[in-house]
Design a protein around this motif. Structure first.
Motif, PDB file in Angstrom:
ATOM      1  N   GLU A 207       0.807  -1.219   0.000  1.00  0.00           N
ATOM      2  CA  GLU A 207       0.000   0.000   0.000  1.00  0.00           C
ATOM      3  C   GLU A 207       0.838   1.266   0.000  1.00  0.00           C
ATOM      4  O   GLU A 207       0.484   2.253  -0.645  1.00  0.00           O
ATOM      5  CB  GLU A 207      -0.909   0.021   1.233  1.00  0.00           C
ATOM      6  N   GLN A 208       1.944   1.240   0.710  1.00  0.00           N
ATOM      7  CA  GLN A 208       2.777   2.432   0.763  1.00  0.00           C
ATOM      8  C   GLN A 208       3.304   2.780  -0.622  1.00  0.00           C
ATOM      9  O   GLN A 208       3.294   3.952  -1.025  1.00  0.00           O
ATOM     10  CB  GLN A 208       3.935   2.242   1.739  1.00  0.00           C
ATOM     11  N   ALA A 209       3.754   1.756  -1.359  1.00  0.00           N
ATOM     12  CA  ALA A 209       4.242   2.002  -2.724  1.00  0.00           C
ATOM     13  C   ALA A 209       3.132   2.559  -3.608  1.00  0.00           C
ATOM     14  O   ALA A 209       3.360   3.466  -4.422  1.00  0.00           O
ATOM     15  CB  ALA A 209       4.794   0.706  -3.315  1.00  0.00           C
ATOM     16  N   ALA A 210       1.923   2.031  -3.448  1.00  0.00           N
ATOM     17  CA  ALA A 210       0.791   2.499  -4.249  1.00  0.00           C
ATOM     18  C   ALA A 210       0.437   3.938  -3.902  1.00  0.00           C
ATOM     19  O   ALA A 210       0.198   4.768  -4.791  1.00  0.00           O
ATOM     20  CB  ALA A 210      -0.416   1.589  -4.029  1.00  0.00           C
ATOM     21  N   ARG A 211       0.406   4.250  -2.615  1.00  0.00           N
ATOM     22  CA  ARG A 211       0.056   5.615  -2.204  1.00  0.00           C
ATOM     23  C   ARG A 211       1.129   6.612  -2.634  1.00  0.00           C
ATOM     24  O   ARG A 211       0.820   7.739  -3.025  1.00  0.00           O
ATOM     25  CB  ARG A 211      -0.158   5.674  -0.690  1.00  0.00           C
ATOM     26  N   GLU A 212       2.390   6.196  -2.569  1.00  0.00           N
ATOM     27  CA  GLU A 212       3.476   7.085  -3.012  1.00  0.00           C
ATOM     28  C   GLU A 212       3.357   7.359  -4.507  1.00  0.00           C
ATOM     29  O   GLU A 212       3.574   8.493  -4.956  1.00  0.00           O
ATOM     30  CB  GLU A 212       4.830   6.456  -2.685  1.00  0.00           C
ATOM     31  N   ARG A 213       3.007   6.330  -5.279  1.00  0.00           N
ATOM     32  CA  ARG A 213       2.853   6.504  -6.718  1.00  0.00           C
ATOM     33  C   ARG A 213       1.670   7.434  -7.015  1.00  0.00           C
ATOM     34  O   ARG A 213       1.753   8.301  -7.895  1.00  0.00           O
ATOM     35  CB  ARG A 213       2.652   5.141  -7.385  1.00  0.00           C
ATOM     36  N   LEU A 214       0.578   7.248  -6.283  1.00  0.00           N
ATOM     37  CA  LEU A 214      -0.592   8.111  -6.452  1.00  0.00           C
ATOM     38  C   LEU A 214      -0.258   9.557  -6.097  1.00  0.00           C
ATOM     39  O   LEU A 214      -0.612  10.488  -6.832  1.00  0.00           O
ATOM     40  CB  LEU A 214      -1.741   7.598  -5.577  1.00  0.00           C
ATOM     41  N   GLN A 215       0.434   9.746  -4.988  1.00  0.00           N
ATOM     42  CA  GLN A 215       0.757  11.111  -4.551  1.00  0.00           C
ATOM     43  C   GLN A 215       1.736  11.779  -5.505  1.00  0.00           C
ATOM     44  O   GLN A 215       1.600  12.978  -5.803  1.00  0.00           O
ATOM     45  CB  GLN A 215       1.346  11.080  -3.133  1.00  0.00           C
ATOM     46  N   ARG A 216       2.705  11.024  -5.994  1.00  0.00           N
ATOM     47  CA  ARG A 216       3.678  11.591  -6.934  1.00  0.00           C
ATOM     48  C   ARG A 216       2.985  12.023  -8.231  1.00  0.00           C
ATOM     49  O   ARG A 216       3.275  13.080  -8.781  1.00  0.00           O
ATOM     50  CB  ARG A 216       4.778  10.571  -7.224  1.00  0.00           C
ATOM     51  N   PHE A 217       2.048  11.207  -8.686  1.00  0.00           N
ATOM     52  CA  PHE A 217       1.292  11.569  -9.886  1.00  0.00           C
ATOM     53  C   PHE A 217       0.501  12.851  -9.649  1.00  0.00           C
ATOM     54  O   PHE A 217       0.488  13.753 -10.486  1.00  0.00           O
ATOM     55  CB  PHE A 217       0.352  10.425 -10.270  1.00  0.00           C
ATOM     56  N   ALA A 218      -0.159  12.926  -8.493  1.00  0.00           N
ATOM     57  CA  ALA A 218      -0.975  14.100  -8.188  1.00  0.00           C
ATOM     58  C   ALA A 218      -0.108  15.355  -8.054  1.00  0.00           C
ATOM     59  O   ALA A 218      -0.504  16.448  -8.491  1.00  0.00           O
ATOM     60  CB  ALA A 218      -1.764  13.869  -6.907  1.00  0.00           C
TER      61      ALA A 218
END
Length: 483
Positions: A207-218
């Motif tokens: 989940e941390q990797a997914a959230r980091e990817r989402l936040q970086r995109f945003a």
């Protein structure tokens, strides 16, 4: 009042509807069902199964912090699932089983059979909305039918979002420790070869990797998404599809992140954020289609009349397409990206799909199956919807006479040939102009100046094959009118 939590394609603890409901109802034990035979039947890719298992291992660690043990059970075929579920429920003396809804025909039948078997034991089956923003059957036309046109579906979704934004589900508090030891998560599944380490590194689990990817995109890319998303050499897409497909991140989390970066707006404000939210709604739309029109998940065209299309049985052409040997650089680069990374840029998915179904006139089901066998983000609804859109056999599909020219697409969306050079190093020495169509010289002669002589000639003439496809669809249309 022990509760069972059945993890499937929802491999996270945050914003998880079923997990939160189970832990609120009582002491909870989680489990995951290994079903390699069923996965093979569904053409799930080895990289996808490996991604599941890597995320499952990370999930187990997160569940330990909540004092929820994760058990592993096996039902090679889903026909065995009711027996396995009943044995587990009896073993633990559970009173209810919680699961987040899944929507394919086989998934629906499986859950119905499990629910019936548990009911005989007096164990309740509780299903929860989680993979979608809106429950299938809740977004309907005025006549009570499922929408067939995306824009109309989106309009109703906008109305719903204005009136009631789907809330995020709070992370449950840790429960009292249970006297049950978690099982070790397997690192592989029978019949699925592990992918390369490079592929694994490109798709970190958890989940941390997914959230980091989402936040970086945003933070970095969402504002330009509406323009940058079509250029495969740019980091213009979120690359969250694998995490969404496995449920490591939820559509609600994605929606709220987009809204946070667009002052709460989803149909005005920053065009990039609005466009990305629309992509989330496309994902929603195709899943609702899956439920409303089950034939699309049973290898059938959404538009029944297109079943009569004279698809070609062209094994050599199909193999050349699969292996990235068509002689059309953008097609070959895209296919090699898929084979090596388990992922393909969305613009290129449309281009290669249209090339297979229109220029080669090969049945879209061949492409759909091949994609599922290689995509780390393979999702039945999205994959089927995309293929039928490109093949002009589906709902809201592209008009049959609109056929992407892969050379023009290459010139427009990879103007400097950066993407092609990355995946076709044998063409790296060509000029920015020549790299899109290396054989643009006299027919039968190569103009690969300074490039590898091994790059093949095009397997099909784009103009002639386009006309062949147009004729096939026109004849189909004429036949249906006569009927």
């Amino acid at each position: 009042m022990l509760q069972l939590m059945w993890f499937r394609t929802d491999l996270r603890v945050t914003d998880n509807s079923a997990l939160a409901a189970a832990m609120q109802a009582g002491p909870t034990v989680a489990f995951f069902l290994m079903s390699p035979g069923q996965w093979r039947q569904h053409d799930d890719a080895p990289s996808k199964v490996d991604f599941w298992l890597r995320n499952l291992a990370e999930l187990s660690k997160q569940l330990q912090r909540l004092n929820v043990p994760l058990l592993i059970r096996e039902a090679d075929s889903w026909s065995q699932a009711p027996k396995v579920m009943c044995q587990l429920a009896e073993e633990l003396q559970a009173t209810a089983l919680h699961a987040n809804e899944e929507y394919g025909v086989h998934e629906t039948r499986r859950d119905q059979q499990v629910a019936a078997a548990l009911d005989d034991l007096g164990v309740a089956f509780r299903s929860h909305l989680d993979r979608l923003l809106f429950k299938p059957g809740s977004v309907l036309t005025r006549t009570g039918t499922y929408f067939k046109v995306y824009s109309q579906f989106r309009g109703i979704c906008y109305q719903r979002l204005h009136s009631a934004l789907p809330p995020l589900v709070a992370l449950p508090k840790a429960q009292a420790a249970l006297d049950i030891v978690a099982d070790k998560v397997p690192t592989c599944a029978t019949g699925f070869e592990p992918p390369s380490q490079a592929l694994r590194d490109a798709w970190p689990a958890g989940e941390q990797a997914a959230r980091e990817r989402l936040q970086r995109f945003a933070d970095e890319w969402i504002e330009d998404y509406h323009e940058a998303r079509d250029f495969p050499a740019r980091p213009g897409t979120s690359q969250l599809s694998a995490y969404l497909a496995a449920g490591v991140v939820s559509p609600r989390q994605c929606l709220h992140t987009a809204l946070n970066h667009n002052q709460g707006e989803f149909e005005s404000g920053n065009q990039g954020a609005v466009t990305w939210v629309n992509e989330l709604i496309w994902r929603e739309f195709y899943t609702h289609i899956l439920v409303g029109y089950p034939r699309v998940s049973m290898h059938r065209a959404f538009r029944p009349e297109t079943e009569a299309l004279p698809w070609r049985n062209a094994a050599e052409d199909l193999q050349a397409w699969q292996e990235g040997r068509t002689g059309i650089p953008l097609i070959d680069a895209a296919m090699r990206q898929l084979l090596e990374t388990g992922w393909m840029h969305n613009r290129l998915r449309m281009v290669v799909a249209m090339f297979l179904t229109k220029n080669l006139l090969i049945d879209w089901r061949e492409g759909e199956r091949f994609f599922m066998r290689h995509l780390i983000d393979g999702d039945l609804a999205a994959n089927n919807g995309g293929w039928q859109w490109s093949a002009s056999t589906g709902t809201d599909s592209v008009p049959y006479f609109r056929i992407f020219n892969p050379v023009s697409q290459s010139q427009r969306f990879d103007p400097n040939g950066r993407f092609i050079r990355q995946w076709l190093p044998e063409l790296a020495a060509l000029s920015d102009k020549a790299i899109h169509d290396p054989h643009a010289g006299r027919k039968g002669q190569s103009s690969l100046f300074g490039a590898s002589p091994d790059y093949p000639l095009p397997i099909v003439d784009l103009r002639a094959s386009r006309q062949r496809a147009l004729d096939a669809f026109k004849n189909l249309s004429s036949a249906s009118q006569l009927a």
